[in-house]
Design an enzyme around this catalytic site. Structure first.
Site, PDB file in Angstrom:
ATOM      1  N   LYS A 232      11.617   1.654 -21.764  1.00 56.65           N
ATOM      2  CA  LYS A 232      11.644   2.471 -20.543  1.00 56.65           C
ATOM      3  C   LYS A 232      12.957   2.248 -19.794  1.00 56.65           C
ATOM      4  O   LYS A 232      13.550   3.183 -19.254  1.00 56.65           O
ATOM      5  CB  LYS A 232      10.437   2.083 -19.676  1.00 56.65           C
ATOM      6  CG  LYS A 232      10.106   3.134 -18.644  1.00 56.65           C
ATOM      7  CD  LYS A 232       8.783   2.858 -17.962  1.00 56.65           C
ATOM      8  CE  LYS A 232       8.602   3.843 -16.806  1.00 56.65           C
ATOM      9  NZ  LYS A 232       7.809   3.320 -15.717  1.00 56.65           N
TER      10      LYS A 232
ATOM     11  N   LEU B  95       1.917   3.462  -5.809  1.00 55.88           N
ATOM     12  CA  LEU B  95       1.068   2.895  -6.866  1.00 55.88           C
ATOM     13  C   LEU B  95       0.002   1.964  -6.308  1.00 55.88           C
ATOM     14  O   LEU B  95      -1.117   1.915  -6.817  1.00 55.88           O
ATOM     15  CB  LEU B  95       1.912   2.158  -7.912  1.00 55.88           C
ATOM     16  CG  LEU B  95       2.685   3.008  -8.918  1.00 55.88           C
ATOM     17  CD1 LEU B  95       3.117   2.155 -10.102  1.00 55.88           C
ATOM     18  CD2 LEU B  95       1.895   4.206  -9.410  1.00 55.88           C
TER      19      LEU B  95
ATOM     20  N   ALA C 285       0.853  -1.199   0.000  1.00 56.80           N
ATOM     21  CA  ALA C 285       0.000   0.000   0.000  1.00 56.80           C
ATOM     22  C   ALA C 285       0.884   1.243   0.000  1.00 56.80           C
ATOM     23  O   ALA C 285       0.739   2.132   0.824  1.00 56.80           O
ATOM     24  CB  ALA C 285      -0.934  -0.022   1.209  1.00 56.80           C
ATOM     25  N   GLY C 286       1.824   1.283  -0.955  1.00 61.76           N
ATOM     26  CA  GLY C 286       2.651   2.471  -1.140  1.00 61.76           C
ATOM     27  C   GLY C 286       2.014   3.358  -2.199  1.00 61.76           C
ATOM     28  O   GLY C 286       0.776   3.438  -2.305  1.00 61.76           O
TER      29      GLY C 286
ATOM     30  N   ARG D 191       4.044   9.162  -1.815  1.00 60.14           N
ATOM     31  CA  ARG D 191       3.490   9.093  -0.472  1.00 60.14           C
ATOM     32  C   ARG D 191       3.712  10.417   0.247  1.00 60.14           C
ATOM     33  O   ARG D 191       4.857  10.840   0.417  1.00 60.14           O
ATOM     34  CB  ARG D 191       4.196   7.994   0.320  1.00 60.14           C
ATOM     35  CG  ARG D 191       3.797   6.613  -0.102  1.00 60.14           C
ATOM     36  CD  ARG D 191       4.033   5.645   1.022  1.00 60.14           C
ATOM     37  NE  ARG D 191       5.262   4.894   0.782  1.00 60.14           N
ATOM     38  CZ  ARG D 191       5.604   3.812   1.470  1.00 60.14           C
ATOM     39  NH1 ARG D 191       4.863   3.406   2.471  1.00 60.14           N
ATOM     40  NH2 ARG D 191       6.709   3.163   1.185  1.00 60.14           N
TER      41      ARG D 191
ATOM     42  N   ASN E 120      19.052   8.430 -15.800  1.00 58.81           N
ATOM     43  CA  ASN E 120      19.034   8.470 -14.327  1.00 58.81           C
ATOM     44  C   ASN E 120      20.396   8.316 -13.655  1.00 58.81           C
ATOM     45  O   ASN E 120      20.732   9.117 -12.776  1.00 58.81           O
ATOM     46  CB  ASN E 120      18.038   7.433 -13.795  1.00 58.81           C
ATOM     47  CG  ASN E 120      16.608   7.779 -14.179  1.00 58.81           C
ATOM     48  OD1 ASN E 120      16.365   8.455 -15.176  1.00 58.81           O
ATOM     49  ND2 ASN E 120      15.642   7.334 -13.399  1.00 58.81           N
TER      50      ASN E 120
ATOM     51  N   ASN F 155      15.810   5.034 -18.953  1.00 58.03           N
ATOM     52  CA  ASN F 155      16.287   5.183 -17.576  1.00 58.03           C
ATOM     53  C   ASN F 155      17.815   5.082 -17.526  1.00 58.03           C
ATOM     54  O   ASN F 155      18.480   5.902 -16.883  1.00 58.03           O
ATOM     55  CB  ASN F 155      15.621   4.085 -16.721  1.00 58.03           C
ATOM     56  CG  ASN F 155      15.979   4.207 -15.262  1.00 58.03           C
ATOM     57  OD1 ASN F 155      17.133   4.075 -14.885  1.00 58.03           O
ATOM     58  ND2 ASN F 155      14.987   4.463 -14.423  1.00 58.03           N
TER      59      ASN F 155
HETATM   60  P1  NAP Z   1       6.497   2.574  -2.690  1.00 60.49           P
HETATM   61  O1  NAP Z   1       5.733   3.841  -2.590  1.00 60.49           O
HETATM   62  O2  NAP Z   1       7.815   2.461  -2.002  1.00 60.49           O
HETATM   63  O3  NAP Z   1       5.548   1.407  -2.185  1.00 60.49           O
HETATM   64  C1  NAP Z   1       5.978   0.094  -2.084  1.00 60.49           C
HETATM   65  C2  NAP Z   1       5.110  -0.585  -1.028  1.00 60.49           C
HETATM   66  O4  NAP Z   1       5.400  -1.974  -1.020  1.00 60.49           O
HETATM   67  C3  NAP Z   1       5.357  -0.070   0.400  1.00 60.49           C
HETATM   68  O5  NAP Z   1       4.130   0.327   0.944  1.00 60.49           O
HETATM   69  C4  NAP Z   1       5.919  -1.289   1.119  1.00 60.49           C
HETATM   70  O6  NAP Z   1       5.518  -1.439   2.450  1.00 60.49           O
HETATM   71  C5  NAP Z   1       5.290  -2.404   0.318  1.00 60.49           C
HETATM   72  N1  NAP Z   1       5.938  -3.707   0.522  1.00 60.49           N
HETATM   73  C6  NAP Z   1       7.237  -4.051   0.387  1.00 60.49           C
HETATM   74  N2  NAP Z   1       7.414  -5.349   0.674  1.00 60.49           N
HETATM   75  C7  NAP Z   1       6.187  -5.832   0.992  1.00 60.49           C
HETATM   76  C8  NAP Z   1       5.719  -7.115   1.387  1.00 60.49           C
HETATM   77  N3  NAP Z   1       6.531  -8.160   1.525  1.00 60.49           N
HETATM   78  N4  NAP Z   1       4.390  -7.264   1.649  1.00 60.49           N
HETATM   79  C9  NAP Z   1       3.539  -6.216   1.531  1.00 60.49           C
HETATM   80  N5  NAP Z   1       3.922  -4.973   1.165  1.00 60.49           N
HETATM   81  C10 NAP Z   1       5.242  -4.796   0.903  1.00 60.49           C
HETATM   82  O7  NAP Z   1       6.772   2.183  -4.217  1.00 60.49           O
HETATM   83  P2  NAP Z   1       6.042   2.727  -5.532  1.00 60.49           P
HETATM   84  O8  NAP Z   1       6.544   4.099  -5.827  1.00 60.49           O
HETATM   85  O9  NAP Z   1       4.579   2.498  -5.443  1.00 60.49           O
HETATM   86  O10 NAP Z   1       6.690   1.778  -6.624  1.00 60.49           O
HETATM   87  C11 NAP Z   1       6.234   0.444  -6.884  1.00 60.49           C
HETATM   88  C12 NAP Z   1       6.796   0.042  -8.247  1.00 60.49           C
HETATM   89  O11 NAP Z   1       6.155   0.850  -9.245  1.00 60.49           O
HETATM   90  C13 NAP Z   1       8.307   0.319  -8.393  1.00 60.49           C
HETATM   91  O12 NAP Z   1       8.918  -0.668  -9.163  1.00 60.49           O
HETATM   92  C14 NAP Z   1       8.343   1.659  -9.117  1.00 60.49           C
HETATM   93  O13 NAP Z   1       9.528   1.852  -9.869  1.00 60.49           O
HETATM   94  C15 NAP Z   1       7.128   1.534 -10.026  1.00 60.49           C
HETATM   95  N6  NAP Z   1       6.575   2.822 -10.447  1.00 60.49           N
HETATM   96  C16 NAP Z   1       6.265   3.781  -9.543  1.00 60.49           C
HETATM   97  C17 NAP Z   1       5.721   4.982  -9.961  1.00 60.49           C
HETATM   98  C18 NAP Z   1       5.330   6.077  -9.001  1.00 60.49           C
HETATM   99  O14 NAP Z   1       4.956   7.164  -9.447  1.00 60.49           O
HETATM  100  N7  NAP Z   1       5.392   5.884  -7.713  1.00 60.49           N
HETATM  101  C19 NAP Z   1       5.499   5.196 -11.341  1.00 60.49           C
HETATM  102  C20 NAP Z   1       5.821   4.189 -12.250  1.00 60.49           C
HETATM  103  C21 NAP Z   1       6.362   3.002 -11.790  1.00 60.49           C
HETATM  104  P3  NAP Z   1       5.927  -0.442   3.652  1.00 60.49           P
HETATM  105  O15 NAP Z   1       4.948   0.697   3.520  1.00 60.49           O
HETATM  106  O16 NAP Z   1       5.686  -1.279   4.848  1.00 60.49           O
HETATM  107  O17 NAP Z   1       7.344  -0.050   3.407  1.00 60.49           O
END
Ligand code: NAP
Length: 305
Positions: free
Chosen positions: A184, A13, A10-11, A133, A192, A188
């Site tokens: 993509k 995405l 629940a991060g 977040r 990056n 990157n």
């Molecule tokens: P994020 O905000 O860091 O969220 C990841 C979530 O996964 C956190 O809430 C974390 O929990 C949870 N998690 C990790 N291990 C877990 C487990 N074993 N069981 C249950 N939950 C677990 O990451 P994000 O930005 O959403 O990114 C997710 C993916 O999407 C990445 O590969 C990223 O590159 C890609 N992406 C992201 C975006 C964007 O705008 N954010 C855009 C395109 C692609 P905790 O809260 O407990 O740490």
């Protein structure tokens, strides 16, 4: 087959997808990291999604991986390096024929997951939506974009695909998901890591275009050898366009490094270098870039893989 959407993570995405599906009346359950996180979530009473300064609250039920009951449809919304360990915990609950949507950026984590769950269908996704977040359980939808989903092993769209449209999630099924993910990844790799090494916004790379162009040439060779020549089409033009269009932005890798967060380098530049080695290719610019990035991350005390 149950039509419940289990959402692991629940991060940023995960919250964006969970709230839109719940809002459309779909059955959604969150799978959180452990009991402590579940307790914290229950205290908060749900997820908050902020869109154009309107905050909406969604009391979506949550559980941990060791809860009971089969999982038929799973969205994996954790970082690439967390995906395989998270799936290992959940594997006993995955029903035969379960469908798993993998939202991870880069390449490599999808295969790590698929290897562990031969009973499931793995669907890869590539997203240009942006969310971050603001706080625990509170996410801001920061950038409208699009989602491509596809399964390299099966061109047929899953029967639930239209649920995404019902939920206002912009998405298209594609048979070329690997090409999109490689493209993509290449963008990157060209941008990056250099923003981290030169400590600059994307636009700062305009002062290092020789270095950028050297990487683009090697990435083009690599994509061809990996059977992805289309992912190399006009790559240089797009890299230059992205650098200009996002010149005032800091790349996601730069932001992670600055915040002391682990990066997904292993599944981006690391994946490109491993693919080159597998094909017996020598790509000295990419290798050197990877080594410099690994050294830089280590010097900051951050994981380099
Ligand atoms: P994020 O905000 O860091 O969220 C990841 C979530 O996964 C956190 O809430 C974390 O929990 C949870 N998690 C990790 N291990 C877990 C487990 N074993 N069981 C249950 N939950 C677990 O990451 P994000 O930005 O959403 O990114 C997710 C993916 O999407 C990445 O590969 C990223 O590159 C890609 N992406 C992201 C975006 C964007 O705008 N954010 C855009 C395109 C692609 P905790 O809260 O407990 O740490």
């Amino acid at each position: 087959m149950s039509s419940t959407w289990h959402i692991l993570g629940a991060g940023s995405l995960g919250t964006l997808w969970a709230c839109r599906l719940a809002r459309a009346g779909k059955a959604v359950r969150l799978i959180l990291r452990d009991r402590q996180r579940l307790q914290a979530y229950e205290q908060a009473g749900g997820l908050t999604l902020v869109e154009q300064d309107h905050a909406n609250h969604y009391a979506i039920p949550a559980e941990t991986a060791d809860a009971n009951g089969p999982v038929h449809r799973l969205l994996v919304a954790c970082k690439a390096y967390d995906a395989a360990p998270a799936i290992a915990q959940l594997a006993p609950r995955l029903a035969a024929g379960a469908e798993i949507v993998l939202l991870q950026n880069g390449l490599g984590s999808q295969d790590e997951v698929a290897d562990q769950v031969p009973q499931a269908r793995c669907i890869f996704a590539s997203s240009t939506e942006g969310a971050f977040r603001e706080d625990d359980w509170r996410v801001r939808f920061a950038g409208h974009g699009f989602n491509w989903l596809g399964d390299p092993a099966n061109p047929a769209a899953p029967e639930w695909f239209d649920e995404l449209h019902d939920a206002g999630i912009p998405a298209q099924w594609t048979v070329d998901i690997l090409t999109r993910l490689w493209r993509k990844l290449a963008l990157n790799c060209a941008i990056n890591p250099l923003t981290v090494l030169h400590d600059c916004q994307n636009g700062g790379l305009l002062g290092h275009l020789g270095e950028v162009d050297g990487l683009i040439a090697e990435l083009g060779e690599l994509l061809g050898r990996c059977g992805q020549p289309q992912a190399a089409d006009d790559l240089g033009e797009e890299v230059h366009r992205v650098i200009l269009a996002t010149s005032a932005n800091y790349s996601s890798m730069y932001q992670d490094v600055r915040a002391g967060r682990r990066t997904e380098v292993h599944y981006l530049l690391g994946h490109a270098c491993r693919a080159a080695t597998r094909h017996g290719m020598e790509l000295p610019r990419l290798e050197h870039l990877h080594q410099r990035l690994v050294d830089n991350l280590r010097a900051r005390g951050l994981p380099s893989a």
